[in-house]
Design a protein around this motif. Structure first.
Motif, PDB file in Angstrom:
ATOM      1  N   ALA A 261     -53.195-137.076  53.138  1.00  0.00           N
ATOM      2  CA  ALA A 261     -53.184-136.136  54.257  1.00  0.00           C
ATOM      3  C   ALA A 261     -51.832-135.432  54.381  1.00  0.00           C
ATOM      4  CB  ALA A 261     -53.511-136.874  55.555  1.00  0.00           C
ATOM      5  N   THR A 262     -50.764-136.170  54.159  1.00  0.00           N
ATOM      6  CA  THR A 262     -49.413-135.613  54.297  1.00  0.00           C
ATOM      7  C   THR A 262     -49.064-134.679  53.141  1.00  0.00           C
ATOM      8  OG1 THR A 262     -48.692-137.604  55.466  1.00  0.00           O
ATOM      9  CG2 THR A 262     -46.968-136.192  54.535  1.00  0.00           C
ATOM     10  N   ASN A 263     -49.521-135.010  51.957  1.00  0.00           N
ATOM     11  CA  ASN A 263     -49.145-134.254  50.757  1.00  0.00           C
ATOM     12  C   ASN A 263     -50.367-133.631  50.083  1.00  0.00           C
ATOM     13  OD1 ASN A 263     -46.220-135.165  50.674  1.00  0.00           O
ATOM     14  ND2 ASN A 263     -47.279-137.140  50.580  1.00  0.00           N
ATOM     15  N   PHE A 264     -51.291-133.141  50.885  1.00  0.00           N
ATOM     16  CA  PHE A 264     -52.568-132.668  50.356  1.00  0.00           C
ATOM     17  C   PHE A 264     -52.391-131.543  49.337  1.00  0.00           C
ATOM     18  CE2 PHE A 264     -56.576-130.320  50.379  1.00  0.00           C
ATOM     19  CZ  PHE A 264     -57.506-131.346  50.295  1.00  0.00           C
ATOM     20  N   LYS A 265     -51.537-130.596  49.637  1.00  0.00           N
ATOM     21  CA  LYS A 265     -51.366-129.450  48.718  1.00  0.00           C
ATOM     22  C   LYS A 265     -50.888-129.911  47.345  1.00  0.00           C
ATOM     23  CE  LYS A 265     -50.226-126.196  52.453  1.00  0.00           C
ATOM     24  NZ  LYS A 265     -50.261-127.206  53.545  1.00  0.00           N
ATOM     25  N   GLU A 266     -49.979-130.883  47.330  1.00  0.00           N
ATOM     26  CA  GLU A 266     -49.440-131.362  46.061  1.00  0.00           C
ATOM     27  C   GLU A 266     -50.410-132.299  45.339  1.00  0.00           C
ATOM     28  OE1 GLU A 266     -46.523-129.796  48.629  1.00  0.00           O
ATOM     29  OE2 GLU A 266     -47.796-131.549  49.012  1.00  0.00           O
ATOM     30  N   LEU A 267     -51.147-133.115  46.088  1.00  0.00           N
ATOM     31  CA  LEU A 267     -51.979-134.151  45.477  1.00  0.00           C
ATOM     32  C   LEU A 267     -53.410-133.725  45.183  1.00  0.00           C
ATOM     33  CD1 LEU A 267     -50.862-137.257  47.579  1.00  0.00           C
ATOM     34  CD2 LEU A 267     -50.123-136.614  45.271  1.00  0.00           C
ATOM     35  N   ALA A 268     -53.914-132.733  45.933  1.00  0.00           N
ATOM     36  CA  ALA A 268     -55.341-132.413  45.810  1.00  0.00           C
ATOM     37  C   ALA A 268     -55.631-130.989  45.354  1.00  0.00           C
ATOM     38  CB  ALA A 268     -56.042-132.664  47.154  1.00  0.00           C
ATOM     39  N   VAL A 269     -54.861-130.031  45.842  1.00  0.00           N
ATOM     40  CA  VAL A 269     -55.182-128.630  45.544  1.00  0.00           C
ATOM     41  C   VAL A 269     -54.800-128.302  44.108  1.00  0.00           C
ATOM     42  CG1 VAL A 269     -54.803-126.223  46.207  1.00  0.00           C
ATOM     43  CG2 VAL A 269     -54.794-128.017  47.957  1.00  0.00           C
ATOM     44  N   PRO A 270     -55.727-127.773  43.312  1.00  0.00           N
ATOM     45  CA  PRO A 270     -55.400-127.402  41.928  1.00  0.00           C
ATOM     46  C   PRO A 270     -54.198-126.458  41.873  1.00  0.00           C
ATOM     47  CG  PRO A 270     -57.758-127.305  42.292  1.00  0.00           C
ATOM     48  CD  PRO A 270     -57.147-127.525  43.634  1.00  0.00           C
ATOM     49  N   LYS A 271     -53.301-126.746  40.962  1.00  0.00           N
ATOM     50  CA  LYS A 271     -52.019-126.029  40.913  1.00  0.00           C
ATOM     51  C   LYS A 271     -52.195-124.524  40.774  1.00  0.00           C
ATOM     52  CE  LYS A 271     -49.484-129.742  41.102  1.00  0.00           C
ATOM     53  NZ  LYS A 271     -50.575-130.680  41.451  1.00  0.00           N
ATOM     54  N   HIS A 272     -53.143-124.082  39.958  1.00  0.00           N
ATOM     55  CA  HIS A 272     -53.248-122.649  39.687  1.00  0.00           C
ATOM     56  C   HIS A 272     -53.906-121.898  40.837  1.00  0.00           C
ATOM     57  CE1 HIS A 272     -57.357-123.868  38.632  1.00  0.00           C
ATOM     58  NE2 HIS A 272     -57.699-122.616  38.799  1.00  0.00           N
ATOM     59  N   LYS A 273     -54.354-122.636  41.890  1.00  0.00           N
ATOM     60  CA  LYS A 273     -54.998-121.952  42.996  1.00  0.00           C
ATOM     61  C   LYS A 273     -53.997-121.210  43.859  1.00  0.00           C
ATOM     62  CE  LYS A 273     -59.307-123.055  42.341  1.00  0.00           C
ATOM     63  NZ  LYS A 273     -60.330-122.044  42.073  1.00  0.00           N
ATOM     64  N   GLY A 274     -52.736-121.646  43.803  1.00  0.00           N
ATOM     65  CA  GLY A 274     -51.718-120.970  44.602  1.00  0.00           C
ATOM     66  C   GLY A 274     -51.957-121.188  46.071  1.00  0.00           C
ATOM     67  N   LYS A 275     -52.420-120.162  46.751  1.00  0.00           N
ATOM     68  CA  LYS A 275     -52.749-120.302  48.166  1.00  0.00           C
ATOM     69  C   LYS A 275     -53.928-121.256  48.311  1.00  0.00           C
ATOM     70  CE  LYS A 275     -51.162-115.694  49.519  1.00  0.00           C
ATOM     71  NZ  LYS A 275     -51.534-114.418  50.152  1.00  0.00           N
ATOM     72  N   LEU A 276     -54.011-121.863  49.513  1.00  0.00           N
ATOM     73  CA  LEU A 276     -55.063-122.852  49.735  1.00  0.00           C
ATOM     74  C   LEU A 276     -56.450-122.296  49.560  1.00  0.00           C
ATOM     75  CD1 LEU A 276     -53.760-125.064  52.657  1.00  0.00           C
ATOM     76  CD2 LEU A 276     -54.288-125.745  50.339  1.00  0.00           C
ATOM     77  N   HIS A 277     -56.663-121.023  49.823  1.00  0.00           N
ATOM     78  CA  HIS A 277     -57.970-120.447  49.582  1.00  0.00           C
ATOM     79  C   HIS A 277     -57.858-119.285  48.614  1.00  0.00           C
ATOM     80  CE1 HIS A 277     -56.779-118.905  53.762  1.00  0.00           C
ATOM     81  NE2 HIS A 277     -56.428-117.980  52.928  1.00  0.00           N
TER      82      HIS A 277
END
Length: 277
Positions: A261-277
């Motif tokens: 939950a604290t590090n969601f962008k780093e741990l879950a979001v695919p790197k090449h997605k850039g912005k969350l959406h």
């Protein structure tokens, strides 16, 4: 019957007799349908149990076998779907046909299980594993469940599950839900977060246990997915049963879920997605 149907039936009959749910708590058990879990809520031998999710296709007989071993001839009061992806609704129509029971899903998922809309095609560029590469070929059009499907109530209550409430956890799909029992902080998370790296076939095969974000290849709104994980982490669940992977509990669950939950962008979001959406 064509060759493929014959092979599917033979495969299912071969595995009959080996289907057995694994108990998590005295009134919760799960059964894995190849890559995804279905959950039984109700004590062994109860006649008022409920099934959560329906696994992949061609598993209806095995799910019924596991149910019969746990509950005898008692049929479920209802089926609750966390969302409508193919690996969670694959055997729903066959089970509802056999049991003649209602199916409930969040109103925002209704179009996807009644033939009105299809989910986006899987994204092969995320995760780096075999399942990601195969995901564009996964079904996005589900069986029409119009005969049995009902929208869940707007107040968060769940039919036939008095002690439980559902939480709208969008991101993985628009109408994804998790189920939570406040009295003992038990969580059925669906795919809001999972406990195996689902993109990797090897991780799925060995069931290496670790809290992960939702399956990346089928998650299309990462901003909403992050909010959902944060909300579930804030509940401080003691036990979590997820759509993929083994159940987790206690300190290890708390530590890893809070970290996600604290590090969601780093741990879950695919790197090449850039912005969350």
């Amino acid at each position: 019957m064509d060759q493929m149907e014959h092979e599917d039936q033979s495969n299912e009959e071969y595995h009959m007799g080996h289907a057995e749910a694994e108990q998590v708590l005295d009134d919760i058990a799960f059964y894995r349908t190849l890559i995804v879990n279905v959950v039984f809520i109700g004590k062994e031998g109860a006649d008022d149990w409920v099934l959560i999710d329906c696994g992949i296709g061609h598993y209806s007989k095995r799910i019924m076998e596991a149910a019969e071993k746990r509950y005898g001839r008692a049929k479920p009061k209802a089926i609750i779907l966390t969302h409508g992806h193919f690996d969670h609704v694959g055997s729903a129509k066959q089970l509802a046909d056999e049991w003649k029971v209602p199916i409930y899903i969040h109103p925002m998922e209704m179009d996807y299980v009644t033939g009105k809309r299809d989910y986006p095609v899987g994204d092969a560029t995320v995760g780096g594993g075999l399942f990601s590469l195969l995901s564009p070929f996964f079904p996005t059009h589900q069986a029409d469940l119009s005969k049995y499907i009902h929208p869940l109530p707007n107040d968060g209550t769940i039919p036939f599950l008095e002690d439980w409430r559902f939480i709208h956890t969008p991101g993985h799909t628009p109408g994804h839900i998790a189920l939570f029992r406040d009295k003992d902080k038990t969580l059925i998370a669906g795919d809001a977060f999972i406990t195996v790296k689902q993109e990797s076939s090897m991780a799925v095969f060995i069931q290496h246990q670790h809290v992960h974000g939702p399956p990346a290849y089928f998650t299309h709104n990462w901003e909403e997915a992050e909010k959902s994980v944060k909300e579930l982490a804030s509940l401080q669940p003691v036990v979590a049963v997820t759509g993929h992977g083994l159940p987790m509990e206690g300190e290890i669950l708390s530590k890893q879920l809070n970290e996600l939950a604290t590090n969601f962008k780093e741990l879950a979001v695919p790197k090449h997605k850039g912005k969350l959406h």
